[in-house]
Structures are given as C-alpha cells and as structure tokens.
Design a protein around this motif. Structure first.
Motif, mmCIF file in Angstrom:
data_model
loop_
_atom_site.group_PDB
_atom_site.id
_atom_site.type_symbol
_atom_site.label_atom_id
_atom_site.label_comp_id
_atom_site.label_asym_id
_atom_site.label_seq_id
_atom_site.Cartn_x
_atom_site.Cartn_y
_atom_site.Cartn_z
ATOM 1 N N ARG A 1 0.838 -1.217 0.000
ATOM 2 C CA ARG A 1 0.000 0.000 0.000
ATOM 3 C C ARG A 1 0.860 1.248 0.000
ATOM 4 O O ARG A 1 0.515 2.265 -0.617
ATOM 5 C CB ARG A 1 -0.930 0.006 1.216
ATOM 6 C CG ARG A 1 -2.212 -0.767 1.031
ATOM 7 C CD ARG A 1 -3.249 -0.379 2.069
ATOM 8 N NE ARG A 1 -2.759 -0.530 3.433
ATOM 9 C CZ ARG A 1 -2.838 -1.636 4.136
ATOM 10 N NH1 ARG A 1 -3.396 -2.720 3.608
ATOM 11 N NH2 ARG A 1 -2.382 -1.688 5.363
ATOM 12 N N ASP A 2 1.978 1.190 0.700
ATOM 13 C CA ASP A 2 2.894 2.339 0.724
ATOM 14 C C ASP A 2 3.468 2.637 -0.654
ATOM 15 O O ASP A 2 3.967 3.733 -0.907
ATOM 16 C CB ASP A 2 4.034 2.092 1.717
ATOM 17 C CG ASP A 2 3.568 2.118 3.169
ATOM 18 O OD1 ASP A 2 2.445 2.614 3.416
ATOM 19 O OD2 ASP A 2 4.317 1.627 4.039
ATOM 20 N N ARG A 3 3.407 1.650 -1.557
ATOM 21 C CA ARG A 3 3.882 1.830 -2.922
ATOM 22 C C ARG A 3 2.721 2.049 -3.898
ATOM 23 O O ARG A 3 2.915 2.025 -5.120
ATOM 24 C CB ARG A 3 4.717 0.618 -3.355
ATOM 25 C CG ARG A 3 5.898 0.331 -2.446
ATOM 26 C CD ARG A 3 6.714 -0.871 -2.902
ATOM 27 N NE ARG A 3 7.502 -0.583 -4.087
ATOM 28 C CZ ARG A 3 8.680 0.035 -4.094
ATOM 29 N NH1 ARG A 3 9.220 0.437 -2.942
ATOM 30 N NH2 ARG A 3 9.331 0.239 -5.219
ATOM 31 N N GLY A 4 1.511 2.201 -3.357
ATOM 32 C CA GLY A 4 0.341 2.448 -4.192
ATOM 33 C C GLY A 4 -0.301 1.192 -4.736
ATOM 34 O O GLY A 4 -1.198 1.263 -5.589
ATOM 35 N N VAL A 5 0.130 0.015 -4.258
ATOM 36 C CA VAL A 5 -0.336 -1.265 -4.785
ATOM 37 C C VAL A 5 -1.281 -1.899 -3.769
ATOM 38 O O VAL A 5 -0.962 -2.023 -2.586
ATOM 39 C CB VAL A 5 0.850 -2.204 -5.062
ATOM 40 C CG1 VAL A 5 0.368 -3.551 -5.573
ATOM 41 C CG2 VAL A 5 1.820 -1.557 -6.052
ATOM 42 N N THR A 6 -2.458 -2.329 -4.243
ATOM 43 C CA THR A 6 -3.462 -2.929 -3.365
ATOM 44 C C THR A 6 -3.638 -4.398 -3.707
ATOM 45 O O THR A 6 -3.958 -4.744 -4.847
ATOM 46 C CB THR A 6 -4.818 -2.217 -3.523
ATOM 47 O OG1 THR A 6 -4.659 -0.828 -3.238
ATOM 48 C CG2 THR A 6 -5.858 -2.817 -2.588
ATOM 49 N N LEU A 7 -3.416 -5.251 -2.744
ATOM 50 C CA LEU A 7 -3.665 -6.683 -2.955
ATOM 51 C C LEU A 7 -5.162 -6.927 -3.116
ATOM 52 O O LEU A 7 -5.973 -6.375 -2.371
ATOM 53 C CB LEU A 7 -3.134 -7.498 -1.782
ATOM 54 C CG LEU A 7 -1.617 -7.713 -1.754
ATOM 55 C CD1 LEU A 7 -1.181 -8.224 -0.391
ATOM 56 C CD2 LEU A 7 -1.190 -8.695 -2.842
#
Length: 281
Positions: A83-89
């Motif tokens: 999430r800190d990298r803008g990526v959502t699992l």
C-alpha cells in the motif's frame, strides 16, 4: 485498474521468479499482465516486508500474489508495505486470514464439511476438552492452517478420541513436527470415509472458475462434480480468491475437506499455467 502478478523471487537469482512459479509468471506476461518478484525470505521476517517488495513498481494498481504460504500477520505486513507503494492486494489481510485459517471459514461451511472443534494454543487441557466436545470415534488432527497427513498414523489420524492418552500422543507428535510453523491451536475433525481422491476447485469472487485434480494426485482426472450445495455457501463468504478441496464421501455425498486462500494454494502440475492464469487472474 491494471493487475500485477506477484511471485517469489528465485533465491539465487533475485531478479527472476522462483522456478516453481515461473510458468505462471510466463503465462501472465503472455496474457499482457505485469509481473513482479518479491523476496519471500524477507517476507517471513518481522521487519522484512518493505525490503521484500522493493522490486515492485510503485503506482496505482491491484496485485494478486501467487507464492509460498505466509502467516496471517506476515501477510498483513506485506499488504501494508505494498500500500505504501500504491499497490493494493486483491485479497485484504482480513480476507486472507479468514480463508487461510480454518476458524475463519468453518461456520459458513459447517453443513458440507466434517464436524470440527479447535483450541486456542497447544495445551493438553484445552485439547482434551475439545476432544470431549467432538465425542468418541475416529478423528483427524491439524492446526488452523495445515495437517501432517503425510505422517498419517503418527501425527494426523486418531483411531478413537475416547483413548485420551493415545489421542494426546498424536497431538504431541503433530506439535513436534509442526515446530515453529504451528498456527493457532489444535483442530480436530470427525473422520469420514472417502471414496475418491480430492478435487481442487478455484473460486474468484465467489464463482468457481476452474476444476482440477488435487496437487497430491495430479494425474487423477476429477470426476463429475456437483457443487449445488457448496456454491452458495462459498459465494456467501464474499472472499475474492480461494480454493475449495472436495472429496466424494463413501455414501456419495460431496464434502468440503479444506478451504484455502487461492494465492498460496498449489497448482497441480497437470493444470497448464495458461489455463490457470486465464481462470484466476
């Protein structure tokens, strides 16, 4: 939103996918999906999640993990680092725990799976209380995430719960074999006679998208499967990506043996990766 497939890196060649997941990574790239590697060894350490995802490109995107099993707490740290990298699992930390640990899904599937009880922790008193709740007769032992079925007679099968000393000996051996991987507590499931090998089914958004053999019996073609009783129960869980392992009981009734998170469930080698990727990503 674009989808990225995340797979473990090869420990010796950290820019490449682990060879076990490389076929899926190749199939995903052929299908036009982005693929990134993560450091699984770092993911298993208390403070390694941010280091583990360092090779994942930043940006607003959804990701699906296909890799080795993670404890629920490690998965939560993984999700936060992404999430800190803008990526959502696609599968949240809460959804992962619900699918990955038996107490999270058992109540929803109780009518189609063997009667089950469990403990919190590994104490003998709690184990014997749970065994008493299940009653006498044959049972199968596991913890919240895994059995030791390959050590069937010493660490999985209990011939009669009424023999508390013998049952506890199986539990002790199970605990010894699981060692640091022991998760949650002891789980006792009523033993049921099965007539055929297990079938692994894959579900995306509550819909079964792929049926295949179980990884333990990859060359056994799955029989005609009746999901009428199971499908609405799995859909009601609201989980984005799961596997459901089923087997035909001796009386001809399909029974759920296991529900698991699809990200860490093994793909049988006889299911080709292109078919798999098209079905689940």
């Amino acid at each position: 939103m674009p989808t990225t497939l995340l797979v473990p890196a090869d420990p010796l060649r950290p820019r490449r996918p682990d060879e076990h997941f490389a076929p899926e990574a190749d199939a995903a790239r052929e299908a036009g999906l982005d693929v990134a590697v993560v450091d699984h060894d770092a993911l298993t350490t208390p403070d390694g999640a941010r280091r583990a995802v360092a090779r994942v490109q930043e940006g607003d995107r959804q990701a699906v993990y296909r890799g080795w099993m993670l404890r629920a707490g490690r998965y939560a740290a993984f999700a936060e680092a992404l999430r800190d990298r803008g990526v959502t699992l696609r599968t949240s930390a809460a959804q992962y725990r619900q699918a990955h640990e038996l107490p999270g899904w058992y109540a929803a599937l109780a009518e189609v799976t063997p009667p089950t009880v469990w403990t919190t922790g590994d104490g003998r008193e709690a184990f014997e209380r749970a065994a008493s709740d299940l009653g006498t007769g044959r049972a199968v032992l596991r913890d919240y995430t895994k059995s030791m079925k390959h050590h069937w007679h010493e660490a999985a099968f209990i011939p009669d719960l009424a023999d508390t000393s013998a049952a506890w000996a199986v539990a002790q051996r199970f605990r010894e074999l699981r060692d640091d991987e022991f998760t949650g507590g002891f789980v006792l499931r009523r033993f049921e006679e099965l007539s055929k090998a297990e079938v692994r089914t894959w579900w995306v958004g509550g819909v079964c998208t792929l049926v295949g053999p179980h990884p333990d019996t990859p060359h056994d073609p799955p029989p005609n499967l009746d999901l009428a009783a199971v499908a609405p129960l799995v859909a009601a869980l609201g989980l984005p990506f799961v596997t459901v392992d089923l087997a035909l009981r001796a009386d001809g009734v399909w029974r759920v043996i296991e529900l698991g998170d699809g990200q860490v469930s093994d793909r049988p080698g006889t299911v080709d990766p292109e078919t798999f990727v098209a079905a689940v990503l």
